[in-house]
Scaffold this motif. Structure first.
Motif, PDB file in Angstrom:
ATOM      1  N   GLY A  97       0.800  -1.217   0.000  1.00 45.70           N
ATOM      2  CA  GLY A  97       0.000   0.000   0.000  1.00 45.70           C
ATOM      3  C   GLY A  97       0.836   1.271   0.000  1.00 45.70           C
ATOM      4  N   ILE A  98       2.039   1.211  -0.542  1.00 47.21           N
ATOM      5  CA  ILE A  98       2.920   2.388  -0.583  1.00 47.21           C
ATOM      6  C   ILE A  98       2.608   3.170  -1.856  1.00 47.21           C
ATOM      7  CG2 ILE A  98       5.306   3.173  -0.647  1.00 47.21           C
ATOM      8  CD1 ILE A  98       6.074   0.592   0.807  1.00 47.21           C
ATOM      9  N   PRO A  99       2.238   4.453  -1.744  1.00 50.84           N
ATOM     10  CA  PRO A  99       1.742   5.214  -2.908  1.00 50.84           C
ATOM     11  C   PRO A  99       2.855   5.727  -3.810  1.00 50.84           C
ATOM     12  CG  PRO A  99       1.720   6.624  -0.982  1.00 50.84           C
ATOM     13  CD  PRO A  99       2.171   5.252  -0.499  1.00 50.84           C
ATOM     14  N   LYS A 100       3.599   4.816  -4.423  1.00 50.63           N
ATOM     15  CA  LYS A 100       4.748   5.210  -5.233  1.00 50.63           C
ATOM     16  C   LYS A 100       4.324   5.859  -6.549  1.00 50.63           C
ATOM     17  CE  LYS A 100       7.968   1.778  -3.362  1.00 50.63           C
ATOM     18  NZ  LYS A 100       8.994   0.772  -3.667  1.00 50.63           N
ATOM     19  N   GLU A 101       5.115   6.846  -6.976  1.00 55.53           N
ATOM     20  CA  GLU A 101       4.959   7.514  -8.257  1.00 55.53           C
ATOM     21  C   GLU A 101       6.302   7.471  -8.982  1.00 55.53           C
ATOM     22  OE1 GLU A 101       2.111   8.549  -9.337  1.00 55.53           O
ATOM     23  OE2 GLU A 101       0.912   8.517  -7.502  1.00 55.53           O
ATOM     24  N   ARG A 102       6.283   7.756 -10.293  1.00 59.50           N
ATOM     25  CA  ARG A 102       7.511   7.759 -11.077  1.00 59.50           C
ATOM     26  C   ARG A 102       8.152   9.134 -11.072  1.00 59.50           C
ATOM     27  NH1 ARG A 102       8.602   3.556 -14.792  1.00 59.50           N
ATOM     28  NH2 ARG A 102      10.519   4.728 -15.226  1.00 59.50           N
ATOM     29  N   ALA A 103       9.475   9.158 -11.109  1.00 57.52           N
ATOM     30  CA  ALA A 103      10.238  10.396 -11.258  1.00 57.52           C
ATOM     31  C   ALA A 103      11.570  10.058 -11.915  1.00 57.52           C
ATOM     32  CB  ALA A 103      10.468  11.069  -9.909  1.00 57.52           C
ATOM     33  N   GLU A 104      12.190  11.071 -12.483  1.00 56.42           N
ATOM     34  CA  GLU A 104      13.533  10.928 -13.039  1.00 56.42           C
ATOM     35  C   GLU A 104      14.541  11.478 -12.034  1.00 56.42           C
ATOM     36  OE1 GLU A 104      13.916  12.668 -16.856  1.00 56.42           O
ATOM     37  OE2 GLU A 104      12.299  11.484 -17.744  1.00 56.42           O
ATOM     38  N   PHE A 105      15.611  10.731 -11.825  1.00 55.14           N
ATOM     39  CA  PHE A 105      16.634  11.107 -10.849  1.00 55.14           C
ATOM     40  C   PHE A 105      17.948  11.395 -11.562  1.00 55.14           C
ATOM     41  CE2 PHE A 105      13.512   9.046  -8.312  1.00 55.14           C
ATOM     42  CZ  PHE A 105      13.679   9.473  -6.999  1.00 55.14           C
ATOM     43  N   GLY A 106      18.698  12.295 -10.954  1.00 57.09           N
ATOM     44  CA  GLY A 106      20.069  12.531 -11.375  1.00 57.09           C
ATOM     45  C   GLY A 106      20.971  12.442 -10.165  1.00 57.09           C
ATOM     46  N   VAL A 107      21.957  11.554 -10.211  1.00 63.31           N
ATOM     47  CA  VAL A 107      22.901  11.386  -9.100  1.00 63.31           C
ATOM     48  C   VAL A 107      24.260  11.890  -9.561  1.00 63.31           C
ATOM     49  CG1 VAL A 107      23.944   9.783  -7.465  1.00 63.31           C
ATOM     50  CG2 VAL A 107      21.607   9.374  -8.287  1.00 63.31           C
ATOM     51  N   GLU A 108      24.636  13.052  -9.047  1.00 65.42           N
ATOM     52  CA  GLU A 108      25.924  13.640  -9.426  1.00 65.42           C
ATOM     53  C   GLU A 108      27.064  12.952  -8.705  1.00 65.42           C
ATOM     54  OE1 GLU A 108      28.213  17.923  -8.939  1.00 65.42           O
ATOM     55  OE2 GLU A 108      26.037  17.905  -9.167  1.00 65.42           O
ATOM     56  N   SER A 109      26.878  12.648  -7.409  1.00 66.60           N
ATOM     57  CA  SER A 109      27.881  11.906  -6.643  1.00 66.60           C
ATOM     58  C   SER A 109      27.178  11.240  -5.468  1.00 66.60           C
ATOM     59  CB  SER A 109      29.004  12.817  -6.140  1.00 66.60           C
ATOM     60  OG  SER A 109      28.513  13.774  -5.219  1.00 66.60           O
ATOM     61  N   VAL A 110      27.801  10.183  -4.954  1.00 67.42           N
ATOM     62  CA  VAL A 110      27.217   9.428  -3.850  1.00 67.42           C
ATOM     63  C   VAL A 110      27.789   9.884  -2.511  1.00 67.42           C
ATOM     64  CG1 VAL A 110      26.960   7.119  -2.833  1.00 67.42           C
ATOM     65  CG2 VAL A 110      26.717   7.447  -5.304  1.00 67.42           C
ATOM     66  N   GLU A 111      29.088  10.158  -2.437  1.00 65.72           N
ATOM     67  CA  GLU A 111      29.715  10.604  -1.194  1.00 65.72           C
ATOM     68  C   GLU A 111      30.745  11.682  -1.497  1.00 65.72           C
ATOM     69  OE1 GLU A 111      30.239  11.488   2.377  1.00 65.72           O
ATOM     70  OE2 GLU A 111      28.741   9.980   1.874  1.00 65.72           O
ATOM     71  N   PRO A 112      30.408  12.950  -1.222  1.00 65.61           N
ATOM     72  CA  PRO A 112      29.152  13.414  -0.640  1.00 65.61           C
ATOM     73  C   PRO A 112      27.986  13.234  -1.612  1.00 65.61           C
ATOM     74  CG  PRO A 112      30.442  15.283  -1.381  1.00 65.61           C
ATOM     75  CD  PRO A 112      31.334  14.078  -1.527  1.00 65.61           C
ATOM     76  N   LEU A 113      26.785  13.181  -1.071  1.00 65.94           N
ATOM     77  CA  LEU A 113      25.608  12.946  -1.893  1.00 65.94           C
ATOM     78  C   LEU A 113      25.174  14.232  -2.580  1.00 65.94           C
ATOM     79  CD1 LEU A 113      23.402  10.922  -2.770  1.00 65.94           C
ATOM     80  CD2 LEU A 113      22.041  11.733  -0.841  1.00 65.94           C
ATOM     81  N   ARG A 114      25.080  14.177  -3.894  1.00 68.41           N
ATOM     82  CA  ARG A 114      24.528  15.261  -4.700  1.00 68.41           C
ATOM     83  C   ARG A 114      23.485  14.613  -5.603  1.00 68.41           C
ATOM     84  NH1 ARG A 114      27.222  17.323  -1.374  1.00 68.41           N
ATOM     85  NH2 ARG A 114      29.020  18.707  -1.604  1.00 68.41           N
ATOM     86  N   ILE A 115      22.215  14.922  -5.380  1.00 74.92           N
ATOM     87  CA  ILE A 115      21.148  14.169  -6.023  1.00 74.92           C
ATOM     88  C   ILE A 115      19.970  15.072  -6.328  1.00 74.92           C
ATOM     89  CG2 ILE A 115      20.068  13.479  -3.824  1.00 74.92           C
ATOM     90  CD1 ILE A 115      19.585  10.694  -5.154  1.00 74.92           C
ATOM     91  N   GLU A 116      19.195  14.681  -7.349  1.00 75.77           N
ATOM     92  CA  GLU A 116      18.017  15.447  -7.742  1.00 75.77           C
ATOM     93  C   GLU A 116      16.930  14.512  -8.217  1.00 75.77           C
ATOM     94  OE1 GLU A 116      16.731  19.021 -10.866  1.00 75.77           O
ATOM     95  OE2 GLU A 116      18.706  18.071 -11.007  1.00 75.77           O
ATOM     96  N   ALA A 117      15.690  14.816  -7.825  1.00 71.53           N
ATOM     97  CA  ALA A 117      14.497  14.225  -8.424  1.00 71.53           C
ATOM     98  C   ALA A 117      13.852  15.342  -9.233  1.00 71.53           C
ATOM     99  CB  ALA A 117      13.538  13.694  -7.367  1.00 71.53           C
ATOM    100  N   HIS A 118      13.887  15.229 -10.537  1.00 70.80           N
ATOM    101  CA  HIS A 118      13.540  16.343 -11.411  1.00 70.80           C
ATOM    102  C   HIS A 118      12.118  16.836 -11.165  1.00 70.80           C
ATOM    103  CE1 HIS A 118      17.311  15.792 -13.396  1.00 70.80           C
ATOM    104  NE2 HIS A 118      17.014  14.578 -13.801  1.00 70.80           N
ATOM    105  N   GLY A 119      12.000  18.151 -10.958  1.00 66.47           N
ATOM    106  CA  GLY A 119      10.705  18.773 -10.725  1.00 66.47           C
ATOM    107  C   GLY A 119      10.197  18.651  -9.309  1.00 66.47           C
ATOM    108  N   ILE A 120      10.980  17.998  -8.430  1.00 71.37           N
ATOM    109  CA  ILE A 120      10.535  17.777  -7.048  1.00 71.37           C
ATOM    110  C   ILE A 120      11.494  18.421  -6.054  1.00 71.37           C
ATOM    111  CG2 ILE A 120       9.907  16.043  -5.314  1.00 71.37           C
ATOM    112  CD1 ILE A 120       9.394  14.124  -7.714  1.00 71.37           C
ATOM    113  N   ALA A 121      12.741  17.985  -6.037  1.00 67.99           N
ATOM    114  CA  ALA A 121      13.716  18.514  -5.071  1.00 67.99           C
ATOM    115  C   ALA A 121      15.115  18.064  -5.458  1.00 67.99           C
ATOM    116  CB  ALA A 121      13.392  18.034  -3.657  1.00 67.99           C
ATOM    117  N   SER A 122      16.097  18.770  -4.904  1.00 68.19           N
ATOM    118  CA  SER A 122      17.484  18.342  -4.979  1.00 68.19           C
ATOM    119  C   SER A 122      18.082  18.501  -3.586  1.00 68.19           C
ATOM    120  CB  SER A 122      18.271  19.163  -6.007  1.00 68.19           C
ATOM    121  OG  SER A 122      18.300  20.531  -5.642  1.00 68.19           O
TER     122      SER A 122
END
Length: 206
Positions: A97-122
């Motif tokens: 029952g987890i209300p998952k939706e689709r998004a596109e992600f961009g991971v610039e680096s893992v450590e340190p973490l630099r990440i974006e979910a397009h149109g949502i947050a970075s």
């Protein structure tokens, strides 16, 4: 769409931030659950999760969870969540029952973490203090499924770190209610191992 049966065994990197939000801004939770309030504020967690090699599925995830009560029991309720895997989306909805939706992600680096979910947050996150050894954590989520509240167990173990975090939600996006706010703590679980959900019931004997 096919997806792995429960439980899912997952591993990777997790970064979570905790926020105090006024009651009026808390995401809605299903009937039968009540947000835990500290005065007129509730506690919300937002997390980036990178499920990597060794997981039943490999994908990226951004989630929002509200600390709730079900009767006297404390639970987490996932109210918003985005993934870049169709199998994860449909499996999460059907199994727990987890209300998952689709998004596109961009991971610039893992450590340190630099990440974006397009149109949502970075976000940008960096370890400040790392604790020795791997730490276990167990909790239950409570979700609405087929008209009922169902609970699912989560067990995870990883190397814990306190992080500095800079969140940048899109002001007009689905996380716009975080705009201009800062989390009161951010943590990481590095190289985590997770078991999500229970074994499926065995088939009935005829």
């Amino acid at each position: 769409m096919s997806y792995p049966p429960s439980p899912w065994r997952l591993c990777g990197e997790l970064s979570v931030s905790l926020w105090r939000l006024p009651r009026r801004l808390l995401p809605a939770v299903p009937e039968g659950l009540s947000p835990v309030l500290l005065g007129e504020a509730g506690v919300v967690g937002t997390a980036w999760v990178l499920y990597r090699s060794g997981s039943v599925l490999e994908y990226n995830e951004l989630l929002v969870a509200v600390l709730v009560r079900r009767g006297a029991r404390l639970r987490a309720c996932l109210t918003q969540i985005w993934v870049d895997s169709a199998a994860s989306l449909w499996g999460g909805r059907a199994l727990w029952g987890i209300p998952k939706e689709r998004a596109e992600f961009g991971v610039e680096s893992v450590e340190p973490l630099r990440i974006e979910a397009h149109g949502i947050a970075s976000a940008s996150m960096t370890d400040r203090v790392t604790l020795p050894k791997k730490w276990p954590l167990g909790y239950r989520i409570a979700q609405s499924l087929a008209g009922d509240i169902v609970e699912s167990r989560v067990r995870v173990r990883g190397r814990m770190a306190v992080r500095t975090a800079s969140w940048h939600p899109e002001p007009d996006g689905p996380l716009g209610w975080l705009h201009g706010r800062r989390p009161f703590v951010s943590l990481a679980l590095h190289d985590f191992e997770m078991r999500f959900g229970a074994e499926a019931d065995p088939p009935a004997q005829g």
